[in-house]
Scaffold this active site. Structure first.
Site, PDB file in Angstrom:
ATOM      1  N   THR A   1       0.823  -1.213   0.000  1.00 27.09           N
ATOM      2  CA  THR A   1       0.000   0.000   0.000  1.00 27.09           C
ATOM      3  C   THR A   1       0.856   1.261   0.000  1.00 27.09           C
ATOM      4  OG1 THR A   1      -1.501   1.257   1.431  1.00 27.09           O
ATOM      5  CG2 THR A   1      -0.088  -0.307   2.524  1.00 27.09           C
ATOM      6  N   ASP A   2       0.264   2.381  -0.435  1.00 28.65           N
ATOM      7  CA  ASP A   2       0.974   3.669  -0.360  1.00 28.65           C
ATOM      8  C   ASP A   2       1.090   4.161   1.082  1.00 28.65           C
ATOM      9  OD1 ASP A   2      -1.699   4.340   0.055  1.00 28.65           O
ATOM     10  OD2 ASP A   2      -1.750   5.941  -1.441  1.00 28.65           O
ATOM     11  N   GLU A   3       0.323   3.540   2.003  1.00 30.01           N
ATOM     12  CA  GLU A   3       0.319   4.045   3.386  1.00 30.01           C
ATOM     13  C   GLU A   3       1.666   3.845   4.083  1.00 30.01           C
ATOM     14  OE1 GLU A   3      -3.330   3.444   5.537  1.00 30.01           O
ATOM     15  OE2 GLU A   3      -4.434   3.082   3.693  1.00 30.01           O
TER      16      GLU A   3
ATOM     17  N   TYR B   1      -1.616  -0.475  10.944  1.00 32.19           N
ATOM     18  CA  TYR B   1      -1.792  -1.137   9.638  1.00 32.19           C
ATOM     19  C   TYR B   1      -0.616  -0.808   8.724  1.00 32.19           C
ATOM     20  CZ  TYR B   1      -3.274  -1.633   4.754  1.00 32.19           C
ATOM     21  OH  TYR B   1      -3.305  -1.932   3.411  1.00 32.19           O
TER      22      TYR B   1
ATOM     23  N   LYS C   1       2.371  -3.284   7.207  1.00 34.14           N
ATOM     24  CA  LYS C   1       2.641  -3.464   5.770  1.00 34.14           C
ATOM     25  C   LYS C   1       4.084  -3.049   5.452  1.00 34.14           C
ATOM     26  CE  LYS C   1       0.194  -4.641   2.901  1.00 34.14           C
ATOM     27  NZ  LYS C   1      -0.220  -5.974   2.376  1.00 34.14           N
TER      28      LYS C   1
END
Ligand code: NAD
Ligand code: TYD
Length: 349
Positions: free
Chosen positions: A132-134, A157, A161
């Site tokens: 993810t970009d997060e 989260y 990741k």
């Protein structure tokens, strides 16, 4: 060429679109879908391809080391496309350990199983990790996340990741396991569990429930239609260079409140309501803890090197998504019964 591919998390939102793409497009491949069927996993998402000759479903947990090792030993997969994860930021705030166990340990278990089953010979093998970009943290008013942006995860989260991305790269470096990582922006489309912004708000407008906007509503996300993500994964899997990272995004930034107003306007038309009816449901609520202000992906590497670009405009994708939720009442009522009610009460009162 024939290949046996393990896709994890294929009963979830993005995974189901990826499984469908591969099963339909590559009759020569054997696709094995491994999913624990958590609250977010739903076999209805892929029932249309369930009877295909080149497809098998296995219910199993990536946290279960003995099970994962046995699976890899028996099946000898050529490649893994790894999507299984705990994926909702709000849940990671209330239950961080589940995210650490599934997203970090689960990823390590899969790589250990894969590595041992390859027995040192990684010829034509690939571990493709979907991220993810997060992991990049939060942007200010300007700038975009590139593949070179330093990791700065802000939620449990995102940190889980980020940790899994680091582990994947470390296995590439240490064990020479061929890998690719892609980091994508916010997805939307059919089959997304109605805890994420767009399906939650579609469902709430349908049921005339309030629309809980966190904080000032001016948080920004970059939205990509899920089928465009599945197409990018297909392209990267086949044409991407092992060891590389690819950012995937929609070039499509919206503040939450502008997105919600567009969604409300489209819902009014689809439900034959007077303009402004859905907007009246907007309610500003307490902000999410540690809420990232802005995400935006620079996907030019993927465009330049592999020729990918998004094909579905936001207005078109949003309209298709609303239609899907309105046409799939049974799907929605099945997933919003039982445990969902408890979650909803705890989150939103
Ligand atoms: P999702 O929550 O809809 O689906 C996750 C799937 O993984 C479910 O089917 C669930 O049953 C399965 N799963 C969870 N824990 C498992 C376990 N221990 N063992 C086996 N299966 C398990 O998630 P999603 O939105 O489809 O996201 C898929 C992947 O894409 C995730 O890795 C996520 O981090 C990543 N991603 C998501 C987005 C997004 O906007 N949704 C954006 C970028 C990247
Ligand atoms: P979400 O769909 O949870 O995705 P992510 O946190 O991974 O970006 O949320 C998208 C944006 O919408 C995010 O800024 C949080 C906000 N949001 C709300 O304002 N209200 C809600 O009820 C939810 C679920 C999200």
């Amino acid at each position: 060429m024939s290949k046996k591919i393990l896709i994890t998390g294929g009963a979830g939102f993005i995974g189901s679109h990826v499984v469908r793409t591969f099963v339909k497009k590559y009759p020569n491949y054997q696709i094995v879908n491994l999913d624990a069927l958590t609250y977010a996993g739903n076999l209805e998402n892929i029932q249309d391809i369930a009877a295909s000759d080149n497809y098998r479903f296995i219910k199993g947990d990536i946290k279960d080391v003995a099970f994962i090792n046995k699976l890899f030993e028996e099946e000898k997969f050529d490649a893994v496309i790894h999507l299984a994860a705990e994926s909702h930021v709000d849940r990671s705030i209330s239950h961080p350990n589940e995210f650490i166990e599934t997203n970090v340990m689960g990823t390590a278990n899969l790589m250990n199983g894969f590595r041992h089953s390859c027995n040192g010979d990684f010829t034509d093998k690939l571990f493709y990790h979907i991220s993810t970009d997060e992991v990049y943290g939060s942007l200010g008013k300007t700038g975009l996340f590139t593949e070179e942006t330093s990791y700065d995860p802000q939620s449990p989260y995102a940190a889980s990741k980020a940790a899994s991305d680091h582990l994947v790269r470390s296995y590439g470096n240490t064990y020479k396991m061929p890998f690719i990582i892609s980091n994508c922006s916010n997805n939307y489309g059919a089959n997304q569990f109605p805890e994420k912004l767009i399906p939650l708000f579609i469902n709430n407008i349908k049921s005339k429930k309030s629309l809980p906007v966190y904080g000032d509503g001016k948080y920004t996300r970059d939205w990509l239609y899920v089928e465009d993500h599945a197409k990018a994964i297909d392209l990267i899997f086949h044409k991407g260079i092992p060891g590389e990272t690819y950012n995937i995004g929609g070039f499509n930034e919206w503040t939450n409140i502008d997105l919600i107003k567009l969604l409300c306007a489209q819902m009014d038309i689809k439900l034959n309501q007077a303009p402004g009816t859905s907007e009246k449901l907007i309610t500003y609520v307490k902000d999410r803890a540690g809420h990232d202000r802005r995400y935006a992906i620079d996907a030019t590497k993927l465009n330049r090197e592999l020729g990918w670009k998004p094909t579905v405009t936001f207005e078109e994708g949003l309209s298709k998504t609303i239609d899907w939720y309105l046409e799939n009442e049974k799907w929605l009522s099945n997933v919003t019964s039982g445990a969902y009610q408890t979650y909803y009460k705890k989150m939103y009162g």
